[in-house]
Design a protein around this motif. Structure first.
Motif, PDB file in Angstrom:
ATOM      1  N   LEU A 174      -0.033 -11.765  -1.533  1.00 16.66           N
ATOM      2  CA  LEU A 174      -1.012 -11.938  -2.602  1.00 16.66           C
ATOM      3  C   LEU A 174      -2.013 -13.042  -2.270  1.00 16.66           C
ATOM      4  N   TRP A 175      -1.566 -14.067  -1.546  1.00 11.17           N
ATOM      5  CA  TRP A 175      -2.497 -15.122  -1.096  1.00 11.17           C
ATOM      6  C   TRP A 175      -3.608 -14.515  -0.243  1.00 11.17           C
ATOM      7  N   TYR A 176      -3.231 -13.715   0.724  1.00  8.53           N
ATOM      8  CA  TYR A 176      -4.261 -13.115   1.575  1.00  8.53           C
ATOM      9  C   TYR A 176      -5.169 -12.207   0.748  1.00  8.53           C
ATOM     10  N   TRP A 177      -4.561 -11.372  -0.060  1.00  8.86           N
ATOM     11  CA  TRP A 177      -5.304 -10.383  -0.849  1.00  8.86           C
ATOM     12  C   TRP A 177      -6.334 -11.038  -1.767  1.00  8.86           C
ATOM     13  N   ASN A 178      -5.960 -12.129  -2.382  1.00 14.44           N
ATOM     14  CA  ASN A 178      -6.807 -12.751  -3.400  1.00 14.44           C
ATOM     15  C   ASN A 178      -7.752 -13.817  -2.874  1.00 14.44           C
ATOM     16  N   THR A 179      -7.528 -14.338  -1.661  1.00 14.58           N
ATOM     17  CA  THR A 179      -8.318 -15.481  -1.206  1.00 14.58           C
ATOM     18  C   THR A 179      -8.980 -15.328   0.147  1.00 14.58           C
ATOM     19  N   GLN A 180      -8.570 -14.342   0.953  1.00 18.81           N
ATOM     20  CA  GLN A 180      -9.071 -14.261   2.331  1.00 18.81           C
ATOM     21  C   GLN A 180      -9.987 -13.053   2.528  1.00 18.81           C
ATOM     22  N   THR A 181     -11.081 -13.270   3.238  1.00 18.09           N
ATOM     23  CA  THR A 181     -11.984 -12.157   3.545  1.00 18.09           C
ATOM     24  C   THR A 181     -11.675 -11.525   4.892  1.00 18.09           C
ATOM     25  N   GLY A 182     -10.905 -12.220   5.736  1.00 11.85           N
ATOM     26  CA  GLY A 182     -10.602 -11.676   7.061  1.00 11.85           C
ATOM     27  C   GLY A 182     -11.871 -11.310   7.795  1.00 11.85           C
ATOM     28  N   PRO A 183     -11.889 -10.170   8.488  1.00  9.74           N
ATOM     29  CA  PRO A 183     -13.106  -9.734   9.175  1.00  9.74           C
ATOM     30  C   PRO A 183     -14.128  -9.080   8.256  1.00  9.74           C
ATOM     31  N   GLY A 184     -13.822  -9.016   6.959  1.00  9.96           N
ATOM     32  CA  GLY A 184     -14.744  -8.415   6.001  1.00  9.96           C
ATOM     33  C   GLY A 184     -15.685  -9.434   5.397  1.00  9.96           C
ATOM     34  N   THR A 185     -16.329  -9.042   4.320  1.00  9.11           N
ATOM     35  CA  THR A 185     -17.297  -9.920   3.650  1.00  9.11           C
ATOM     36  C   THR A 185     -16.846 -10.313   2.243  1.00  9.11           C
ATOM     37  N   MET A 186     -15.676  -9.836   1.835  1.00  5.80           N
ATOM     38  CA  MET A 186     -15.163 -10.129   0.484  1.00  5.80           C
ATOM     39  C   MET A 186     -13.650 -10.062   0.525  1.00  5.80           C
ATOM     40  N   THR A 187     -13.000 -10.697  -0.440  1.00  8.29           N
ATOM     41  CA  THR A 187     -11.548 -10.570  -0.530  1.00  8.29           C
ATOM     42  C   THR A 187     -11.201  -9.155  -0.981  1.00  8.29           C
ATOM     43  N   PRO A 188     -10.023  -8.665  -0.618  1.00 12.86           N
ATOM     44  CA  PRO A 188      -9.608  -7.355  -1.132  1.00 12.86           C
ATOM     45  C   PRO A 188      -9.589  -7.305  -2.661  1.00 12.86           C
TER      46      PRO A 188
END
Length: 353
Positions: A284-298
């Motif tokens: 949930l941390w990644y899902w809600n706070t990280q954009t990774g290689p994208g431009t927005m969080t999931p």
């Protein structure tokens, strides 16, 4: 409104909301005008401190609703009394962790400056777990049929993952939800279910249907230590391999996730493979706070209508999107379509990245 958490009962029978220093959430001057300040004040049993929770997501006093001023979402936005209008600015979730959260902002009701003086304004602020964000609130007069309050029931979860590893428990997932109260609890019921389905589809893909708790290729384990980080790799060179529903890896990600969650994952990364709730929290941390290689969080992709495809881009877009690995993208989309069908919701548009 289907709330994310069970509602905690009040210590007092009169419907007051108590918080810092045992003081009450109070309508300044018992004034019923729109825009009246909401403040902290000595509990006195007046109508200005009597709140109801009718089960529609609102908290009400003096015939009006607790409202986020101008529907703001920034830290420090004040709250006020206002005519009830059904808007997202008047929706609140009272969590089992004693937070009162506005899902639109994904922020907690907060006492400004941690100041317990009478008349201190209340505001919304990023949830941090401090005493100035902990409340005892009146129980709901409504409620859904799912005891957990999560938009995915335990029966549906078991239907979605019939062969899952017992480590990935439903109770672990629901226990983790308090870390990100806006998850699967923002927007319409359709949006909530679509976000839950999107998350579960991606984690299903990452873990072979919630089967794998740790990365299977042990040869990769020593590669996830970035020794250039000032904190190094205190748990060991090979300690930061992929674990959990989104396969958290690298020392810097364990550090960032641990800091955000208030758990020392840098020194004890094994918690992610030994504690189900911690594992779910990292996902949930990644899902809600990280954009990774994208431009927005999931999370933002789903609640703002960008579509499931953008969640794929944020999780593994550099390897899968823009034609790089269409079979992997299709696998995620197939999982999403299957899970939305179980939840009885349409998948929406923009499924591919």
């Amino acid at each position: 409104m289907t709330t994310l958490f069970s509602v905690m009962p009040a210590h007092a029978a009169d419907g007051r909301i108590t918080g810092l220093a045992g003081k009450c959430v109070d309508v300044a001057g018992a004034n019923t005008a729109n825009g009246t300040a909401i403040q902290l004040y000595d509990c006195n049993g007046t109508a200005a401190q009597t709140w109801s929770n009718p089960g529609d997501g609102t908290l009400r006093a003096l015939g009006k609703c607790l409202d986020v001023t101008s529907a703001g979402t920034a830290d420090g936005t004040t709250v006020q009394l206002y005519d009830c209008n059904g808007s997202a600015a008047q929706q609140w979730v009272v969590s089992s962790a004693n937070d009162i959260v506005n899902p639109q902002a994904n922020k907690c009701l907060d006492v400004s400056g941690n100041n317990s003086a009478n008349g201190t304004r209340l505001q919304i602020w990023t949830c941090g777990g401090g005493a100035n964000q902990k409340w005892s609130a009146p129980a709901s007069g409504g409620g859904g049929t799912n005891p957990s309050g999560f938009v995915v029931s335990e029966a549906q979860f078991n239907q979605i993952f019939p062969g899952r590893n017992s480590f990935y428990s439903y109770s672990g997932l629901t226990a983790a939800l308090s870390a990100y109260p806006g998850f699967a609890n923002t927007g319409s019921d359709t949006t909530k279910k679509q976000e839950a389905a999107a998350f579960l589809a991606n984690v299903s893909h990452e873990t072979g249907g919630l089967v794998y708790v740790v990365e299977q290729n042990t040869a990769n384990y020593p590669h996830y230590c970035d020794a250039g980080q000032p904190y190094g790799c205190p748990a060991g060179q090979a300690a930061y391999y992929g674990r959990g529903p989104i396969q958290l890896s690298w020392n810097f990600n364990y550090k960032a996730a641990g800091d955000a969650l208030g758990i020392d994952l840098l020194n004890n990364p094994w918690l992610v493979q030994n504690d189900s709730a911690v594992a779910w929290k990292t996902g949930l941390w990644y899902w809600n706070t990280q954009t990774g290689p994208g431009t927005m969080t999931p999370h933002n992709a789903m609640v703002n209508g960008a579509g499931f495809g953008q969640t794929i881009r944020s999780i593994n877009g550099s390897l899968e999107c823009d034609g790089r690995n269409p079979a992997q993208v299709q696998s995620r989309v197939d999982a999403y379509n299957r899970i939305t069908s179980v939840l009885g919701v349409t998948p929406g548009s923009n499924l591919y990245c």
